[in-house]
Every structure is written in C-alpha cells, then in structure tokens.
Motif scaffolding. Structure first.
Motif, short mmCIF file in Angstrom:
data_model
loop_
_atom_site.label_atom_id
_atom_site.label_comp_id
_atom_site.label_asym_id
_atom_site.label_seq_id
_atom_site.Cartn_x
_atom_site.Cartn_y
_atom_site.Cartn_z
N LEU A 50 39.44 27.12 35.22
CA LEU A 50 39.33 25.67 35.01
C LEU A 50 40.71 25.05 34.85
N ASP A 51 41.53 25.65 34.02
CA ASP A 51 42.88 25.15 33.79
C ASP A 51 43.66 25.10 35.11
N MET A 52 43.61 26.16 35.87
CA MET A 52 44.35 26.25 37.12
C MET A 52 43.86 25.22 38.14
N HIS A 53 42.55 25.10 38.30
CA HIS A 53 42.01 24.26 39.36
C HIS A 53 41.96 22.78 38.99
N VAL A 54 41.84 22.47 37.72
CA VAL A 54 41.97 21.06 37.32
C VAL A 54 43.40 20.60 37.60
N ASP A 55 44.37 21.41 37.23
CA ASP A 55 45.77 21.06 37.53
C ASP A 55 45.98 20.89 39.03
N ALA A 56 45.46 21.81 39.82
CA ALA A 56 45.63 21.73 41.27
C ALA A 56 44.95 20.49 41.83
N ALA A 57 43.77 20.17 41.33
CA ALA A 57 43.04 19.00 41.83
C ALA A 57 43.80 17.72 41.54
N VAL A 58 44.30 17.60 40.34
CA VAL A 58 44.97 16.37 39.92
C VAL A 58 46.40 16.32 40.43
N ASP A 59 47.17 17.35 40.13
CA ASP A 59 48.61 17.33 40.43
C ASP A 59 48.93 17.52 41.90
N LYS A 60 48.23 18.41 42.57
CA LYS A 60 48.54 18.72 43.98
C LYS A 60 47.72 17.92 44.97
N ASN A 61 46.52 17.51 44.58
CA ASN A 61 45.61 16.87 45.53
C ASN A 61 45.23 15.45 45.17
N GLY A 62 45.78 14.91 44.09
CA GLY A 62 45.57 13.52 43.74
C GLY A 62 44.19 13.15 43.26
N GLU A 63 43.41 14.12 42.80
CA GLU A 63 42.07 13.83 42.31
C GLU A 63 42.17 13.03 41.01
N SER A 64 41.19 12.17 40.77
CA SER A 64 41.23 11.33 39.57
C SER A 64 40.70 12.09 38.35
N ALA A 65 41.25 11.75 37.21
CA ALA A 65 40.80 12.34 35.95
C ALA A 65 39.33 12.01 35.70
N LYS A 66 38.91 10.82 36.10
CA LYS A 66 37.52 10.41 35.89
C LYS A 66 36.55 11.32 36.64
N ARG A 67 36.85 11.60 37.91
CA ARG A 67 35.95 12.47 38.68
C ARG A 67 35.94 13.89 38.13
N ILE A 68 37.07 14.36 37.63
CA ILE A 68 37.11 15.69 37.02
C ILE A 68 36.29 15.68 35.73
N ALA A 69 36.46 14.65 34.91
CA ALA A 69 35.75 14.57 33.63
C ALA A 69 34.24 14.50 33.82
N LEU A 70 33.79 13.87 34.89
CA LEU A 70 32.35 13.69 35.11
C LEU A 70 31.73 14.77 36.00
N LEU A 71 32.52 15.72 36.43
CA LEU A 71 32.02 16.73 37.36
C LEU A 71 30.84 17.52 36.80
N ASN A 72 30.86 17.79 35.52
CA ASN A 72 29.76 18.53 34.89
C ASN A 72 28.44 17.75 34.94
N ALA A 73 28.53 16.45 35.14
CA ALA A 73 27.34 15.58 35.22
C ALA A 73 27.31 14.86 36.57
N TRP A 74 27.68 15.54 37.63
CA TRP A 74 27.80 14.91 38.94
C TRP A 74 26.49 14.29 39.42
N ARG A 75 25.36 14.86 39.07
CA ARG A 75 24.07 14.31 39.51
C ARG A 75 23.82 12.92 38.91
N GLU A 76 24.31 12.73 37.70
CA GLU A 76 24.10 11.47 36.99
C GLU A 76 25.23 10.47 37.21
N ALA A 77 26.23 10.84 37.97
CA ALA A 77 27.43 10.00 38.14
C ALA A 77 27.31 8.99 39.28
N GLY A 78 26.12 8.83 39.81
CA GLY A 78 25.91 7.83 40.86
C GLY A 78 26.73 8.10 42.10
#
Length: 149
Positions: A50-78
């Motif tokens: 989790l530590d490695m891939h969150v860093d890679a998603a955000v730092d290397k691939n520009g993913e938003s913190a919001k999408r990472i934070a809500l990933l565990n509830a992706w079905r409910e995230a509209g």
C-alpha cells in the motif's frame, strides 16, 4: 508483530518483478494498474505494498489523493471512477478473494466489455502478481518502507 527475517530469493524476486513489468506494460494504463494494486493490497492488508503503490500512484502518475482515499469504497463513490475502472476494481476483488470459488461470470463479462482480450489478460496478470507480492510481504510481516528482500 515484528518483522520476520526470511530473505526473498533473488530468483523469485526477479521473476515476480519481470512478471509485474510485463503485465503493467501490456495493460498500458499506469494509473489503472496502481489503482488495482492498491485495491488488492487493501484487501490483503499489505501495508508495505500500500505504501509503495500509493506513492507511485500519486507521485509518479499524478493520481489524486481523493481517489486514493475513496478507493476502499469505490462502489459508493459514484462517478469518481470510470466504468472501465469500476470493472477492473470488481475483477480485482473477485480474483483476490476466491473464497466463493470462481470469478463470477458477470464480473468477468463486465471487464471484458471494457478491455480487449490482450488488455484483460494483462489486467489479470497485474492482479495475480500484486496478490503474490502481498502474500510474500504479509507472511514475512514487512512493514512500510522496510527491507523487502
């Protein structure tokens, strides 16, 4: 819980690293690959991955913190996640948790609507390899930022 010192064989590490690189390259979507790896790592409670891939998603691939934070509830995230991403995440969960037997046909068929046959094979490869990494790290109790080898 303390870290276990079991060393990971270089051959195993190199094979999994090559498998991971090939699967991600064939999928061709670095952000989606990271989302899939994060979701599987959440299910498997692998803090190291989790530590490695969150860093890679955000730092290397520009993913938003919001999408990472809500990933565990992706079905409910509209609409925060695209239909393609939701299909990949559903497949990730089905492949990661095989306690009920096979991947449900409707989950596989939904993913097949959004991915070419080659992309789907690579997506399943990404899911399979992150589950392997998760099991190696969790079984040895490797902590975030800790030595993995």
């Amino acid at each position: 819980m303390s870290a276990r010192t079991t060393q990971l064989d270089a051959g195993v590490r190199n094979a999994l690293s090559a498998f991971s690189a090939a699967a991600k390259k064939g999928l061709g979507d670095a952000v989606l690959a990271e989302l899939v790896m994060i979701r599987a790592s959440q299910i498997n409670a692998c803090a190291f991955c989790l530590d490695m891939h969150v860093d890679a998603a955000v730092d290397k691939n520009g993913e938003s913190a919001k999408r990472i934070a809500l990933l565990n509830a992706w079905r409910e995230a509209g609409e925060l996640y695209s239909e393609r991403e939701r299909a990949a995440l559903a497949l990730t969960e089905a492949v990661t948790v095989l306690t009920d037997g096979f991947v449900p046909d409707e989950v596989y068929e939904s993913a097949a609507k959004h991915f070419s046959e080659a992309e789907l094979a690579h997506l399943i490869g990404v899911i399979a390899v992150i589950n392997s990494w998760n099991r190696l790290m969790v079984s040895r109790r490797i902590e975030p930022g800790g030595p993995a080898w």
